[in-house]
Motif scaffolding. Structure first.
Motif, short mmCIF file in Angstrom:
data_model
loop_
_atom_site.label_atom_id
_atom_site.label_comp_id
_atom_site.label_asym_id
_atom_site.label_seq_id
_atom_site.Cartn_x
_atom_site.Cartn_y
_atom_site.Cartn_z
N PHE A 101 -10.41 5.17 -52.77
CA PHE A 101 -10.43 6.45 -52.08
C PHE A 101 -10.16 7.60 -53.05
N VAL A 102 -9.13 7.42 -53.86
CA VAL A 102 -8.78 8.47 -54.83
C VAL A 102 -9.93 8.69 -55.80
N THR A 126 2.91 8.29 -47.98
CA THR A 126 1.99 7.82 -49.03
C THR A 126 0.81 8.76 -49.16
N LEU A 127 0.27 9.24 -48.05
CA LEU A 127 -0.87 10.15 -48.10
C LEU A 127 -0.49 11.48 -48.77
N VAL A 128 0.68 11.99 -48.43
CA VAL A 128 1.15 13.24 -49.05
C VAL A 128 1.32 13.02 -50.55
N GLU A 152 -0.06 13.68 -56.18
CA GLU A 152 -0.15 12.97 -57.46
C GLU A 152 -1.53 13.04 -58.08
N PHE A 153 -2.57 12.97 -57.26
CA PHE A 153 -3.93 12.89 -57.78
C PHE A 153 -4.74 14.15 -57.51
N ASP A 154 -4.07 15.20 -57.03
CA ASP A 154 -4.71 16.50 -56.79
C ASP A 154 -5.99 16.36 -55.97
N ILE A 155 -5.85 15.70 -54.83
CA ILE A 155 -6.96 15.55 -53.90
C ILE A 155 -6.54 16.08 -52.54
#
Length: 76
Positions: free
Chosen positions: A71-72, A40-42, A47-50
């Motif tokens: 967090f995102v 999920t973290l990866v 997905e959100f470029d963070i």
């Protein structure tokens, strides 16, 4: 938030068909183990470029859809 719920339904078979709420504790699902969290973290980073800094790798930051979304939003 819809993208998060959709992704979690893919990775947590027992969450499929369940109406995940923003505050549901994802640790209640067997698939949200160390590997599930890592996947999920990866996905969140991609997905959100963070980038998730090591000091933020605390399960409390990712234990619910709402906390992940917060967090995102704060790291974009």
């Amino acid at each position: 938030m819809a993208a998060l719920v959709s992704r979690l339904a893919e990775t947590l078979p027992e969450a499929r068909g369940a109406a995940l709420q923003e505050t549901d504790d994802l640790r209640q699902f067997a698939g949200f183990d160390s590997l599930g969290i890592l996947e999920t973290l990866v996905w969140l980073e991609s997905e959100f470029d963070i980038t998730i800094p090591d000091e933020d790798l605390d399960v409390e930051n990712f234990q619910s859809v709402g906390r992940m979304a917060d967090f995102v939003l704060t790291h974009r």
